[in-house]
Structures are given as structure tokens and as C-alpha cells.
Design a protein around this motif. Structure first.
Motif, PDB file in Angstrom:
ATOM      1  N   SER A  30       0.815  -1.225   0.000  1.00 19.38           N
ATOM      2  CA  SER A  30       0.000   0.000   0.000  1.00 19.38           C
ATOM      3  C   SER A  30       0.848   1.274   0.000  1.00 19.38           C
ATOM      4  O   SER A  30       0.318   2.355  -0.255  1.00 19.38           O
ATOM      5  CB  SER A  30      -0.965  -0.003   1.181  1.00 19.38           C
ATOM      6  N   SER A  31       2.134   1.139   0.236  1.00 24.50           N
ATOM      7  CA  SER A  31       3.017   2.316   0.219  1.00 24.50           C
ATOM      8  C   SER A  31       3.637   2.570  -1.160  1.00 24.50           C
ATOM      9  O   SER A  31       4.340   3.568  -1.339  1.00 24.50           O
ATOM     10  CB  SER A  31       4.148   2.131   1.241  1.00 24.50           C
ATOM     11  N   MET A  32       3.377   1.711  -2.124  1.00 27.82           N
ATOM     12  CA  MET A  32       4.043   1.800  -3.420  1.00 27.82           C
ATOM     13  C   MET A  32       3.374   2.810  -4.353  1.00 27.82           C
ATOM     14  O   MET A  32       2.153   2.992  -4.327  1.00 27.82           O
ATOM     15  CB  MET A  32       4.061   0.425  -4.097  1.00 27.82           C
ATOM     16  N   LYS A  33       4.201   3.427  -5.190  1.00 29.88           N
ATOM     17  CA  LYS A  33       3.709   4.374  -6.194  1.00 29.88           C
ATOM     18  C   LYS A  33       2.743   3.649  -7.141  1.00 29.88           C
ATOM     19  O   LYS A  33       3.014   2.542  -7.596  1.00 29.88           O
ATOM     20  CB  LYS A  33       4.883   4.941  -6.991  1.00 29.88           C
ATOM     21  N   GLY A  34       1.625   4.271  -7.413  1.00 25.51           N
ATOM     22  CA  GLY A  34       0.645   3.713  -8.336  1.00 25.51           C
ATOM     23  C   GLY A  34      -0.342   2.752  -7.705  1.00 25.51           C
ATOM     24  O   GLY A  34      -1.298   2.332  -8.346  1.00 25.51           O
ATOM     25  N   TYR A  35      -0.138   2.401  -6.449  1.00 22.54           N
ATOM     26  CA  TYR A  35      -1.063   1.516  -5.738  1.00 22.54           C
ATOM     27  C   TYR A  35      -2.370   2.255  -5.486  1.00 22.54           C
ATOM     28  O   TYR A  35      -2.376   3.418  -5.103  1.00 22.54           O
ATOM     29  CB  TYR A  35      -0.441   1.089  -4.404  1.00 22.54           C
ATOM     30  N   ARG A  36      -3.490   1.555  -5.686  1.00 28.15           N
ATOM     31  CA  ARG A  36      -4.801   2.156  -5.412  1.00 28.15           C
ATOM     32  C   ARG A  36      -5.529   1.434  -4.285  1.00 28.15           C
ATOM     33  O   ARG A  36      -6.073   2.070  -3.402  1.00 28.15           O
ATOM     34  CB  ARG A  36      -5.656   2.150  -6.676  1.00 28.15           C
ATOM     35  N   SER A  37      -5.571   0.098  -4.354  1.00 29.57           N
ATOM     36  CA  SER A  37      -6.264  -0.669  -3.311  1.00 29.57           C
ATOM     37  C   SER A  37      -5.926  -2.148  -3.472  1.00 29.57           C
ATOM     38  O   SER A  37      -5.406  -2.561  -4.515  1.00 29.57           O
ATOM     39  CB  SER A  37      -7.785  -0.474  -3.405  1.00 29.57           C
ATOM     40  N   HIS A  38      -6.241  -2.924  -2.436  1.00 28.76           N
ATOM     41  CA  HIS A  38      -6.098  -4.371  -2.548  1.00 28.76           C
ATOM     42  C   HIS A  38      -7.063  -5.053  -1.596  1.00 28.76           C
ATOM     43  O   HIS A  38      -7.537  -4.447  -0.632  1.00 28.76           O
ATOM     44  CB  HIS A  38      -4.657  -4.828  -2.291  1.00 28.76           C
ATOM     45  N   GLU A  39      -7.338  -6.298  -1.914  1.00 24.91           N
ATOM     46  CA  GLU A  39      -8.148  -7.125  -1.030  1.00 24.91           C
ATOM     47  C   GLU A  39      -7.723  -8.576  -1.183  1.00 24.91           C
ATOM     48  O   GLU A  39      -7.305  -9.011  -2.255  1.00 24.91           O
ATOM     49  CB  GLU A  39      -9.641  -6.960  -1.309  1.00 24.91           C
ATOM     50  N   LEU A  40      -7.815  -9.288  -0.084  1.00 28.31           N
ATOM     51  CA  LEU A  40      -7.524 -10.718  -0.054  1.00 28.31           C
ATOM     52  C   LEU A  40      -8.799 -11.424   0.348  1.00 28.31           C
ATOM     53  O   LEU A  40      -9.403 -11.093   1.372  1.00 28.31           O
ATOM     54  CB  LEU A  40      -6.406 -11.009   0.961  1.00 28.31           C
ATOM     55  N   GLN A  41      -9.225 -12.379  -0.468  1.00 27.97           N
ATOM     56  CA  GLN A  41     -10.458 -13.124  -0.201  1.00 27.97           C
ATOM     57  C   GLN A  41     -10.122 -14.594   0.027  1.00 27.97           C
ATOM     58  O   GLN A  41      -9.300 -15.162  -0.688  1.00 27.97           O
ATOM     59  CB  GLN A  41     -11.407 -12.996  -1.400  1.00 27.97           C
ATOM     60  N   ARG A  42     -10.757 -15.183   1.024  1.00 29.27           N
ATOM     61  CA  ARG A  42     -10.581 -16.603   1.340  1.00 29.27           C
ATOM     62  C   ARG A  42     -11.692 -17.399   0.664  1.00 29.27           C
ATOM     63  O   ARG A  42     -12.870 -17.045   0.755  1.00 29.27           O
ATOM     64  CB  ARG A  42     -10.662 -16.778   2.858  1.00 29.27           C
ATOM     65  N   CYS A  43     -11.328 -18.471  -0.015  1.00 29.25           N
ATOM     66  CA  CYS A  43     -12.307 -19.326  -0.695  1.00 29.25           C
ATOM     67  C   CYS A  43     -13.136 -20.092   0.340  1.00 29.25           C
ATOM     68  O   CYS A  43     -12.596 -20.634   1.307  1.00 29.25           O
ATOM     69  CB  CYS A  43     -11.577 -20.303  -1.621  1.00 29.25           C
ATOM     70  N   LEU A  44     -14.431 -20.158   0.124  1.00 35.58           N
ATOM     71  CA  LEU A  44     -15.325 -20.880   1.032  1.00 35.58           C
ATOM     72  C   LEU A  44     -15.330 -22.386   0.765  1.00 35.58           C
ATOM     73  O   LEU A  44     -15.581 -23.173   1.668  1.00 35.58           O
ATOM     74  CB  LEU A  44     -16.747 -20.328   0.913  1.00 35.58           C
ATOM     75  N   GLU A  45     -15.057 -22.771  -0.471  1.00 34.75           N
ATOM     76  CA  GLU A  45     -15.132 -24.190  -0.824  1.00 34.75           C
ATOM     77  C   GLU A  45     -13.804 -24.938  -0.683  1.00 34.75           C
ATOM     78  O   GLU A  45     -13.808 -26.139  -0.457  1.00 34.75           O
ATOM     79  CB  GLU A  45     -15.627 -24.360  -2.274  1.00 34.75           C
ATOM     80  N   VAL A  46     -12.698 -24.247  -0.858  1.00 39.23           N
ATOM     81  CA  VAL A  46     -11.391 -24.913  -0.880  1.00 39.23           C
ATOM     82  C   VAL A  46     -10.494 -24.307   0.197  1.00 39.23           C
ATOM     83  O   VAL A  46     -10.099 -23.143   0.099  1.00 39.23           O
ATOM     84  CB  VAL A  46     -10.713 -24.779  -2.266  1.00 39.23           C
ATOM     85  N   LYS A  47     -10.189 -25.081   1.211  1.00 39.61           N
ATOM     86  CA  LYS A  47      -9.333 -24.619   2.303  1.00 39.61           C
ATOM     87  C   LYS A  47      -7.940 -24.292   1.755  1.00 39.61           C
ATOM     88  O   LYS A  47      -7.384 -25.045   0.965  1.00 39.61           O
ATOM     89  CB  LYS A  47      -9.237 -25.680   3.392  1.00 39.61           C
ATOM     90  N   GLY A  48      -7.417 -23.136   2.161  1.00 39.14           N
ATOM     91  CA  GLY A  48      -6.085 -22.740   1.739  1.00 39.14           C
ATOM     92  C   GLY A  48      -6.022 -22.006   0.409  1.00 39.14           C
ATOM     93  O   GLY A  48      -4.948 -21.635  -0.037  1.00 39.14           O
TER      94      GLY A  48
END
Length: 98
Positions: A30-48
Motif C-alpha cells: 500500500s506504500s508503493m507508487k501507483g497503488y490504489r487498493s487491494h483485497e484478499l479473499q478466502r475461498c469458502l469451498e477450498v481450504k487454503g
């Protein structure tokens, strides 16, 4: 705007440690030039299994600005040992449907 997308497979049993390390790594990206946003999503069907989505101003902000930076070395050290197999990262642009 460019959307980076990666499907991530974390080694079994390391999910909690990965999420903790990712929280730490979030400050790097998030500190990098040109960065706007990010998200990490966990899968509900497949662990890991996770989906990482990062918005960048341009493709070069990710591929050159981030990937060739000193900060990326810290990102790698925090996260890359969790992945099996190593993820494929792709970039997308919005389709104008008007």
C-alpha cells in the motif's frame, strides 16, 4: 486502472500464519507508487485457497515499480514460502460497455 489478480494456494495448515503475514505485507504494497487498493479473499469451498486483487494506476506500477523494488524483496520474504504451487499473476483492464 489495472487490476492484478492472483489465485493463491497456501500450504495446508499455514492459513492463519499466512493471513497474519499478509496483514504485515499489506503495509508494504500500500506504500508503493501507483497503488490504489487491494483485497484478499478466502475461498469458502477450498481450504487454503485465496484470491488477491490489487488495483494499480498502470501495469508498469506493478511490474516495474513494485516488482523491481527493494520493498518487493521484503514482500517475497514474508509471503512466497507459503505458496504451493507458486501463483500465476495476471492483469486485467475494465471493458467499456457503453
Amino acid at each position: 486502472m489495472v487490476l492484478e489478480a492472483a489465485v493463491l494456494y497456501v500450504k495446508p495448515g499455514l492459513e492463519k500464519a499466512y493471513e497474519s503475514a499478509f496483514q504485515q505485507a499489506s503495509a508494504i504494497i500500500s506504500s508503493m507508487k501507483g497503488y490504489r487498493s487491494h483485497e484478499l479473499q478466502r475461498c469458502l469451498e477450498v481450504k487454503g485457497k485465496y484470491l488477491l486483487l490489487v488495483e494499480w494506476e498502470s501495469l508498469e506500477d506493478h511490474t516495474i515499480g513494485f516488482r523491481q523494488s527493494v520493498e518487493y524483496q521484503d514482500w517475497k520474504q514474508l509471503l512466497h514460502h507459503f505458496y504451493e504451487p507458486f501463483p500465476v499473476v495476471e492483469h486485467f483492464e475494465k471493458v467499456d460497455l457503453t
